[in-house]
Design a protein around this motif. Structure first.
Motif, PDB file in Angstrom:
ATOM      1  N   ASP A  17       0.817  -1.214   0.000  1.00  0.00           N
ATOM      2  CA  ASP A  17       0.000   0.000   0.000  1.00  0.00           C
ATOM      3  C   ASP A  17       0.847   1.259   0.000  1.00  0.00           C
ATOM      4  N   THR A  18       2.072   1.152   0.520  1.00  0.00           N
ATOM      5  CA  THR A  18       2.924   2.338   0.581  1.00  0.00           C
ATOM      6  C   THR A  18       3.927   2.376  -0.571  1.00  0.00           C
ATOM      7  N   GLY A  19       3.803   1.453  -1.527  1.00  0.00           N
ATOM      8  CA  GLY A  19       4.594   1.542  -2.750  1.00  0.00           C
ATOM      9  C   GLY A  19       5.855   0.696  -2.789  1.00  0.00           C
ATOM     10  N   GLU A  20       6.157  -0.061  -1.718  1.00  0.00           N
ATOM     11  CA  GLU A  20       7.329  -0.942  -1.789  1.00  0.00           C
ATOM     12  C   GLU A  20       7.002  -2.173  -2.625  1.00  0.00           C
ATOM     13  N   GLY A  21       8.036  -2.695  -3.318  1.00  0.00           N
ATOM     14  CA  GLY A  21       7.860  -3.938  -4.051  1.00  0.00           C
ATOM     15  C   GLY A  21       7.829  -5.099  -3.072  1.00  0.00           C
ATOM     16  N   ILE A  22       6.950  -6.086  -3.337  1.00  0.00           N
ATOM     17  CA  ILE A  22       6.868  -7.251  -2.457  1.00  0.00           C
ATOM     18  C   ILE A  22       7.386  -8.470  -3.183  1.00  0.00           C
ATOM     19  N   GLY A  23       8.324  -9.174  -2.561  1.00  0.00           N
ATOM     20  CA  GLY A  23       8.854 -10.409  -3.137  1.00  0.00           C
ATOM     21  C   GLY A  23       8.977 -11.460  -2.050  1.00  0.00           C
ATOM     22  N   PHE A  74       9.847  -6.569   1.708  1.00  0.00           N
ATOM     23  CA  PHE A  74       9.306  -5.298   1.224  1.00  0.00           C
ATOM     24  C   PHE A  74      10.482  -4.469   0.723  1.00  0.00           C
ATOM     25  N   VAL A  75      10.591  -4.323  -0.581  1.00  0.00           N
ATOM     26  CA  VAL A  75      11.799  -3.733  -1.154  1.00  0.00           C
ATOM     27  C   VAL A  75      11.506  -2.329  -1.680  1.00  0.00           C
ATOM     28  N   ARG A  88      19.167  -5.213  -0.463  1.00  0.00           N
ATOM     29  CA  ARG A  88      19.908  -5.257   0.806  1.00  0.00           C
ATOM     30  C   ARG A  88      18.914  -5.136   1.964  1.00  0.00           C
ATOM     31  N   ILE A  89      18.982  -6.069   2.898  1.00  0.00           N
ATOM     32  CA  ILE A  89      18.070  -6.048   4.045  1.00  0.00           C
ATOM     33  C   ILE A  89      18.396  -4.843   4.930  1.00  0.00           C
ATOM     34  N   PHE A 103      12.415  -5.726   5.669  1.00  0.00           N
ATOM     35  CA  PHE A 103      12.457  -4.555   4.795  1.00  0.00           C
ATOM     36  C   PHE A 103      13.810  -4.510   4.107  1.00  0.00           C
ATOM     37  N   ALA A 104      13.805  -4.057   2.865  1.00  0.00           N
ATOM     38  CA  ALA A 104      15.052  -4.041   2.111  1.00  0.00           C
ATOM     39  C   ALA A 104      15.058  -2.854   1.162  1.00  0.00           C
ATOM     40  N   ARG A 105      16.259  -2.585   0.633  1.00  0.00           N
ATOM     41  CA  ARG A 105      16.413  -1.502  -0.337  1.00  0.00           C
ATOM     42  C   ARG A 105      16.949  -2.100  -1.624  1.00  0.00           C
ATOM     43  N   CYS A 106      16.482  -1.588  -2.737  1.00  0.00           N
ATOM     44  CA  CYS A 106      16.957  -2.098  -4.025  1.00  0.00           C
ATOM     45  C   CYS A 106      18.393  -1.609  -4.266  1.00  0.00           C
ATOM     46  N   GLU A 107      19.326  -2.542  -4.450  1.00  0.00           N
ATOM     47  CA  GLU A 107      20.723  -2.183  -4.700  1.00  0.00           C
ATOM     48  C   GLU A 107      21.009  -2.132  -6.194  1.00  0.00           C
ATOM     49  N   GLU A 108      20.390  -3.070  -6.902  1.00  0.00           N
ATOM     50  CA  GLU A 108      20.651  -3.148  -8.348  1.00  0.00           C
ATOM     51  C   GLU A 108      19.456  -3.814  -9.021  1.00  0.00           C
TER      52      GLU A 108
END
Ligand code: SAH
Length: 454
Positions: free
Chosen positions: A16-22, A30-31, A43-44, A53-58
């Motif tokens: 709902d807040t726009g993070e990608g879910i995988g 939640f990326v 990256r977690i 929760f994670a951030r997209c690195e590449e």
């Protein structure tokens, strides 16, 4: 799963807040900055038992729906969440979000959902912007937006959601501050003067309001600021708001006019509204006309009806309804907004709209008990938390043939529809409207009818 661990994951859905879910070995990730259809290295950033929760690195393989964000700072800035997603997919995401909520939370089957009403040009729509003022690493005065979930300022004077004029206005404010040696406010030390620049522009009138929010009672050399701002076409109102509290709330209690008018005007359809620095006014004027148009259609007015417009703000919807109804009553919590609503009615020559200040969940049950309130149509447009159950109970008791529910949060909408649909109402139709392109929020307008009167 541990913090800083790097994983390869395919994104399947969006939160709902726009993070990608995988999914990764049973965990839900939640990326941030990843889209459905992307294959990414993530990256977690925070690990929990069942999810992380994670951030997209590449981006290893981009989603077919990925586009180049129109704004160069979209990733750092907290204002937009969906710029990297094609507008068509943004609309599909929002429509699905509404449908999911109505089915899962609302318990409704075969939801009569119309296609979402999107914009032709989903940029440059915001009629209001609030820029925090600060300094960069080199001590230069900057204006911009907060980075997501923080209070560090990303310098950006050209927000693509806002008006083209904002850049010139901010340049004028900064040049005045440099020349008059006026310092920006620093949240950590609570020193310095200028906190925010609030800009409003009447979308259909071109009238501009600039309000400087300052940590003090006055501004040095105000004429130097006024001289610069007056050169900008459309300048109509220059205001000073004092906010000396240590708070995240942007506007303080006191506003005074430095130059021009206290308010600016904007139009929705053929009605004109005066907007003060503090009033709630829908930020997307183009879509607001469509939203209200749909609400009016759902109200099904013939000229004979008594209509209650609850959570009426400055009376925008009420006045729209008033021209097609016998009598409209508006209820709104904020006293200033009620005063604005009365002025707006008078200025538009509308005499069949009466406004009450107070909580809808108190005013309506009281009027029902004391004066046997009757209504043919009740319109509600609550804030994100939705309607209080006391109000819903009163609506059921009043039993108007039609209820029009305008919502800015599909989850609370669904909760409230569940109540109404469990108490004699039927959801006749729901239409999502995209009031906030590039952001995750979605507005929905619903038509409910009483079972017995078909
Ligand atoms: N219908 C208006 C305003 C919608 S925003 C428009 O379209 O412009 C929601 C409004 O509800 C705000 O003006 C807010 O001040 C008001 N509000 C919040 N809680 C309320 C309550 N309990 N009772 C009545 N109004 C409330």
């Amino acid at each position: 799963m541990n913090k800083n661990e790097i994983l390869t994951v395919t994104i399947e859905d969006m939160s709902d807040t726009g993070e990608g879910i995988g999914k990764y070995e049973g965990y839900t990730l939640f990326v941030k900055d990843a889209l459905p259809g992307d294959k990414v290295r993530a990256r977690i950033t925070k690990a929990k038992k069942q999810y992380a929760f994670a951030r997209c690195e590449e981006i290893l393989e981009p989603s077919p729906d990925r586009v180049t964000p129109p704004c160069p700072v979209s990733r750092a800035c907290g204002g937009c969440q969906l710029q990297a997603l094609s507008y068509a997919r943004q609309l599909a995401f929002k429509e699905a979000k509404v449908r999911n909520c109505l089915e899962r939370i609302g318990g409704l089957a075969n939801v009569p959902l119309r296609p979402i009403i999107g914009m032709e040009t989903p940029l440059g729509y915001r009629n209001k912007a609030q820029f925090p003022v600060g300094r960069d690493k080199n001590g230069r005065i900057i204006t911009g937006f907060y980075a997501g979930r923080t209070h560090s300022i990303i310098a950006n004077d050209r927000c693509l959601l806002g008006s083209d004029q904002n850049e010139a206005i901010l340049a004028a404010v900064k040049s005045y501050m440099e020349e008059a040696r006026v310092s920006p406010y620093d949240e950590t030390t609570q020193q310095g003067l200028v906190r925010h620049v609030l800009i409003r522009e009447g979308h259909f009138t071109g009238q501009i309001m600039v309000c400087l929010v300052v940590n003090g009672p006055a501004l040095p050399e105000p004429e130097a600021l006024i001289r610069r701002l007056r050169e900008i076409p459309g300048m109509h109102s220059i205001l000073l708001n004092s906010n000396t509290e240590n708070t995240n709330v942007i506007l303080g209690a006191r506003t005074r006019c430095l130059w021009g008018s206290e308010t600016i005007a904007d139009r929705i359809g053929d009605l004109e509204f005066q907007i003060s620095a503090k009033s709630f006014f829908q930020v997307n004027s183009v879509q607001t006309a469509r939203l209200y148009g749909q609400a009016l259609a759902y109200a099904g007015l013939t000229g004979k009806e008594t209509v209650w417009d609850l959570y009426c703000g400055i009376g925008t919807i009420s006045l729209f309804l008033a021209r097609k109804a016998k009598q409209v009553y508006g209820v709104e919590l904020v006293e200033e907004a009620v005063a604005d609503a009365r002025c707006n009615a008078a200025a538009n020559g509308i005499t069949n709209a009466v406004f009450f200040a107070g909580k809808a969940e108190e005013v309506v049950p009281r009027k029902l008990a004391e004066e046997n309130l009757q209504a043919d149509v009740i319109v509600v447009d609550p804030p994100r938390k939705g309607c209080d159950e006391k109000l819903l109970a009163a609506i059921v008791q009043i039993a108007p043939p039609r209820v029009v529910y305008i919502s800015c949060d599909p989850a609370t909408l669904a909760r409230d529809l569940k109540y109404l649909c469990g108490n004699g109402y039927r959801l006749a139709e729901a239409t999502p409207v995209d009031m906030f392109p590039m952001g995750v929020h979605v507005e929905t307008v619903c038509s409910l009818s009483k079972f017995s009167v078909e």
